[in-house]
Design a protein around this motif. Structure first.
Motif, PDB file in Angstrom:
ATOM      1  N   LEU A   4       0.856  -1.187   0.000  1.00 15.90           N
ATOM      2  CA  LEU A   4       0.000   0.000   0.000  1.00 15.90           C
ATOM      3  C   LEU A   4       0.891   1.236   0.000  1.00 15.90           C
ATOM      4  O   LEU A   4       1.631   1.481   0.955  1.00 15.90           O
ATOM      5  CB  LEU A   4      -0.890  -0.022   1.247  1.00 15.90           C
ATOM      6  N   THR A   5       0.844   2.010  -1.072  1.00 11.16           N
ATOM      7  CA  THR A   5       1.760   3.145  -1.215  1.00 11.16           C
ATOM      8  C   THR A   5       1.089   4.498  -1.006  1.00 11.16           C
ATOM      9  O   THR A   5       1.781   5.503  -0.864  1.00 11.16           O
ATOM     10  CB  THR A   5       2.412   3.127  -2.605  1.00 11.16           C
ATOM     11  N   ALA A   6      -0.243   4.559  -1.009  1.00 14.09           N
ATOM     12  CA  ALA A   6      -0.948   5.820  -0.794  1.00 14.09           C
ATOM     13  C   ALA A   6      -2.320   5.532  -0.220  1.00 14.09           C
ATOM     14  O   ALA A   6      -3.014   4.613  -0.662  1.00 14.09           O
ATOM     15  CB  ALA A   6      -1.071   6.622  -2.087  1.00 14.09           C
ATOM     16  N   VAL A   7      -2.725   6.323   0.776  1.00 20.73           N
ATOM     17  CA  VAL A   7      -4.048   6.224   1.390  1.00 20.73           C
ATOM     18  C   VAL A   7      -4.616   7.630   1.472  1.00 20.73           C
ATOM     19  O   VAL A   7      -4.147   8.461   2.259  1.00 20.73           O
ATOM     20  CB  VAL A   7      -3.973   5.596   2.802  1.00 20.73           C
ATOM     21  N   ASN A   8      -5.606   7.921   0.643  1.00 18.93           N
ATOM     22  CA  ASN A   8      -6.174   9.267   0.566  1.00 18.93           C
ATOM     23  C   ASN A   8      -7.630   9.247   1.016  1.00 18.93           C
ATOM     24  O   ASN A   8      -8.475   8.593   0.395  1.00 18.93           O
ATOM     25  CB  ASN A   8      -6.091   9.797  -0.866  1.00 18.93           C
ATOM     26  N   PHE A   9      -7.920   9.970   2.089  1.00 17.28           N
ATOM     27  CA  PHE A   9      -9.276  10.040   2.621  1.00 17.28           C
ATOM     28  C   PHE A   9     -10.126  10.943   1.733  1.00 17.28           C
ATOM     29  O   PHE A   9      -9.718  12.054   1.380  1.00 17.28           O
ATOM     30  CB  PHE A   9      -9.239  10.581   4.051  1.00 17.28           C
TER      31      PHE A   9
END
Length: 296
Positions: free
Chosen positions: A213-218
Motif C-alpha cells: 500500500l503506497t498511498a491512502v487518501n481520505f
C-alpha cells in the motif's frame, strides 16, 4: 516479483480475510463487493422467504396508519377498530418485529451478495412493497364497500375529514418506490454476482503477487459510519513495477497505514482484485478517531 506463498494464497486459502477494509478496483460506495473465502456466488432464493416475511409484517403494521389516519378504512367501525389503543399497541409491537425481520434480511443479503447496495434494495422493497400492499387492500375494500362514491383527488383539499384519496396518494408513492426498486434489483443482483464470480475465479485460477500500500487518501466521505478512501497499491511483475488504484471502505479503527502488505490477484483478462494481507502483521492507524464519522 511473484509472492513466494502464491500456491497457498491464489487458491483462496488465505485463512482470514476480514470484511474491513474492503477494496475494489472497479466500484465504489455500496457497489463494492466482497466474497468470503469458501462461499459460493450469492443467490436470491435464500433471501426470498425473509423478503416475504418482512413484507407481510410491514403490510400488517401499515394497515393501522393507513386505515385509522389516512382514510382507507372501508367502514367507520373498522376505522374505530384500527385506531383503538390496543390495536395501535399491537401495531407498534409489529413495527419492531418488522424492523428486526428487515434487518435480518439485510444481513443475510450482505452475506449472500457481499454488497450493501443489493441488501439495501431488498430492505427497501420489503418496506415499500409491504406498505403498498396494505394500502392497496384497504383501498380496494373501501371502493368495493361504497362503489357509488366518486374517487376525486380534489377532495384531499376540500374534504372536512381525511378522505381515502389521501391514503391512495401516499400508497401510490410507496408503489412508485417499490416499482423503481424492482427495476433496479435484477441488474444489481447480476452486478454483484459478476463481481463475486470474478473474485472466486481469481482466487482459484489467478496469479497472486505481493503488493504494498503506497498511498491512502481520505475522500472525506462516509458510507453509513464507514470512511471511504482512494488508495494506490504497487507490486512487481517481471521486475517491472506496477501501480494500481482502488477504492477502500473500512471502519475507523481499521485503516491500514502506508506500507501495509496487499495481496494482488490478476488474470489474463485484465481483472484485478486486491485484499489486505493479514499474514504479514498489518499496522492500522493508531488514532481511531481520525476518520470517525462526525456524528459517531
Amino acid at each position: 516479483m511473484r509472492d513466494d506463498a502464491e500456491g497457498q494464497q491464489k487458491h483462496g486459502q488465505q485463512k482470514h480475510i476480514e470484511t474491513m477494509p474492503l477494496f475494489s478496483t472497479m466500484d465504489r460506495n455500496g457497489k463494492m463487493t466482497m466474497l468470503w473465502p469458501g462461499r459460493r456466488v450469492g443467490r436470491a432464493a435464500p433471501i426470498l422467504p425473509w423478503l416475504l416475511t418482512a413484507a407481510a409484517l410491514w403490510t400488517l403494521t401499515g394497515s393501522v396508519p393507513f386505515g385509522a389516519l389516512l382514510g382507507l378504512a372501508p367502514t367507520v367501525a373498522i376505522s374505530i377498530f384500527l385506531g383503538h389503543p390496543v390495536t395501535v399497541s399491537v401495531a407498534v409491537v409489529l413495527l419492531f418485529v418488522a424492523i428486526g425481520a428487515t434487518g435480518g434480511m439485510y444481513s443475510r443479503a450482505v452475506e449472500q451478495f457481499g454488497q450493501t447496495r443489493v441488501a439495501g434494495l431488498f430492505a427497501t422493497l420489503a418496506i415499500a412493497g409491504g406498505l403498498v400492499t396494505g394500502a392497496g387492500v384497504l383501498l380496494l375494500w373501501t371502493l368495493k364497500s361504497n362503489p357509488s362514491r366518486p374517487f376525486d383527488l380534489a377532495s384531499i383539499a376540500t374534504s372536512p375529514t381525511i378522505p381515502p384519496e389521501l391514503g391512495a396518494v401516499v400508497g401510490a408513492g410507496f408503489a412508485l418506490i417499490a416499482a423503481i426498486v424492482l427495476l433496479q434489483l435484477p441488474g444489481s443482483i447480476a452486478h454483484a454476482a459478476r463481481r463475486q464470480a470474478d473474485i472466486q475465479r481469481l482466487r482459484l485460477q489467478g496469479s497472486s503477487f505481493a503488493g504494498t500500500l503506497t498511498a491512502v487518501n481520505f475522500t472525506n466521505r462516509w458510507l453509513f459510519n464507514f470512511p471511504m478512501f482512494t488508495v494506490e497499491v504497487s507490486y512487481i511483475v517481471n521486475d517491472a513495477p506496477i501501480i494500481i488504484s482502488a477504492h477502500m471502505r473500512t471502519s475507523a479503527d481499521r485503516v491500514p497505514v502506508v506500507g501495509s502488505r496487499i495481496l494482488v490477484l490478476t488474470d489474463v483478462r485484465g481483472t484485478t482484485h486486491v485484499e489486505l494481507d493479514l499474514s504479514n502483521g498489518v499496522v492500522f492507524e493508531p488514532d481511531v478517531t481520525k476518520y470517525a464519522a462526525p456524528d459517531s
